[in-house]
Write an enzyme that holds these catalytic residues in place. Sequence first.
Site, PDB file in Angstrom:
ATOM      1  N   GLY A   1       0.820  -1.211   0.000  1.00 48.45           N
ATOM      2  CA  GLY A   1       0.000   0.000   0.000  1.00 48.45           C
ATOM      3  C   GLY A   1       0.852   1.258   0.000  1.00 48.45           C
TER       4      GLY A   1
ATOM      5  N   ASP B   1      -7.816  -0.561   1.935  1.00 48.53           N
ATOM      6  CA  ASP B   1      -8.235   0.827   2.197  1.00 48.53           C
ATOM      7  C   ASP B   1      -8.534   1.608   0.908  1.00 48.53           C
ATOM      8  OD1 ASP B   1      -7.611   0.138   4.773  1.00 48.53           O
ATOM      9  OD2 ASP B   1      -5.680   1.172   4.809  1.00 48.53           O
TER      10      ASP B   1
ATOM     11  N   THR C   1      -4.205  -2.789  -1.095  1.00 47.77           N
ATOM     12  CA  THR C   1      -4.700  -2.472   0.248  1.00 47.77           C
ATOM     13  C   THR C   1      -6.222  -2.519   0.258  1.00 47.77           C
ATOM     14  OG1 THR C   1      -5.036  -0.737   1.909  1.00 47.77           O
ATOM     15  CG2 THR C   1      -4.431   0.031  -0.256  1.00 47.77           C
TER      16      THR C   1
HETATM   17  O1  F6P Z   1      -4.013  -0.709   5.778  1.00 45.94           O
HETATM   18  C1  F6P Z   1      -4.824  -1.796   6.000  1.00 45.94           C
HETATM   19  C2  F6P Z   1      -5.339  -1.796   7.402  1.00 45.94           C
HETATM   20  O2  F6P Z   1      -6.160  -2.948   7.541  1.00 45.94           O
HETATM   21  C3  F6P Z   1      -6.065  -0.541   7.847  1.00 45.94           C
HETATM   22  O3  F6P Z   1      -7.377  -0.496   7.379  1.00 45.94           O
HETATM   23  C4  F6P Z   1      -5.947  -0.675   9.337  1.00 45.94           C
HETATM   24  O4  F6P Z   1      -6.003   0.613   9.950  1.00 45.94           O
HETATM   25  C5  F6P Z   1      -4.592  -1.275   9.525  1.00 45.94           C
HETATM   26  O5  F6P Z   1      -4.277  -1.938   8.320  1.00 45.94           O
HETATM   27  C6  F6P Z   1      -4.504  -2.281  10.651  1.00 45.94           C
HETATM   28  O6  F6P Z   1      -3.188  -2.679  10.752  1.00 45.94           O
HETATM   29  P1  F6P Z   1      -2.661  -3.914  11.603  1.00 45.94           P
HETATM   30  O7  F6P Z   1      -3.092  -5.179  10.915  1.00 45.94           O
HETATM   31  O8  F6P Z   1      -1.197  -3.757  11.608  1.00 45.94           O
HETATM   32  O9  F6P Z   1      -3.295  -3.813  12.948  1.00 45.94           O
END
Ligand code: F6P
Length: 361
Positions: free
Chosen positions: A109, A134, A132
Amino acid sequence: MTKHIGILTSGGDSPGLNAAIRGVGKAALDLKMHIVGFRDGFRGLMENRTVELEGGQLSGILTVGGTILGTSREKPHKMTVDGKLRDMTDTIVANYKANRLDCLVCLGGGGTQKNALRLKQAGLNVVTLPKTIDNDVALTDTTFGFDTALGIATEAIDRLHSTAHSHHRIIVVEIMGHRAGWLALGAGIAGGADVILIPEIPYDVESVATAIKKRKRGGKPFSIVAVAEGALGIEEHQAMQAARKARKGKDADAAEIVYADRTIKLAERLQALTDLEARVTILGHLQRGGTPSAADRILATRLGTAAADLIHTHQYGVMVAARGEATAPVALEDVAGQVKTVPVEHPWVESARRVGTNFGD
Ligand code: F6P
């Protein structure tokens, strides 16, 4: 001469990564290239932990969630080694050379685009793919992972509707997306959420409560509030802007959002203001797991094979963007550091307003 390429997956995992690895790998093998995978993102490249990707390893992975290579959020220039953060770019460059690579393919991402640019500036040939859930990577129509997560979040809202209806409750459902509202907006529209709160539109909780009370008076004593994890009340938004400004140039990536806590507080306020019981559902990592959708498998395959073609024609230092039915190489300098947020007058927002969705503004 046989070209040697390396491939890694970096940042949070997302459905479609294996489809992309397969797309790059099979097309590369077809072009007579040699391909090696690095485990666990830039960490594995720094530690030279490799896996040979021959035909066998690339079969049977199209439909599998996660990433066969493993991933991490480690950055080349800030890696924890012996308990300290160190710049490991030189080691990474040395491993790239030791593996006689002609190009490194990085699947990730926004953070990965920045890290790939740093490696380009250190002299490596890199090509990236936008991944991603997102959907916040700039200059590409979309990112793989988004469509699958959108389906999961939409189905969750569908299911929450019947229980909210039965119990005459407000259900606040927290949806991922980091600082962008694409996932909450898309799932909110597709799932018919009554309120959608996204980071791009700071909300007033009183406005949300008023909309919910209006529904109650109209004979609908239940509501679904789809809230993006990064959505902020007006005052929180102002405080966050000030904090970001003060931190500018220091550590823009520093963690700053305690998502779940904020969503629980929002539900408590709505319960107090509306006299309806409120419950919270945090979808969390469910949105990132499991089988990729058909659309994500197609997108990842298209982008992956296009990456192999770019390498074949010596086009480096670019992200492979999705553009309509085609793909286009975009300079990493133009992508890195940009976040594609939801424009407040985006057609999705306008359509949602037309069907009566409240955005808390
Ligand atoms: O970037 C993808 C994402 O799932 C975001 O939507 C979220 O804020 C973040 O990663 C969560 O990250 P982690 O899996 O490191 O807790």
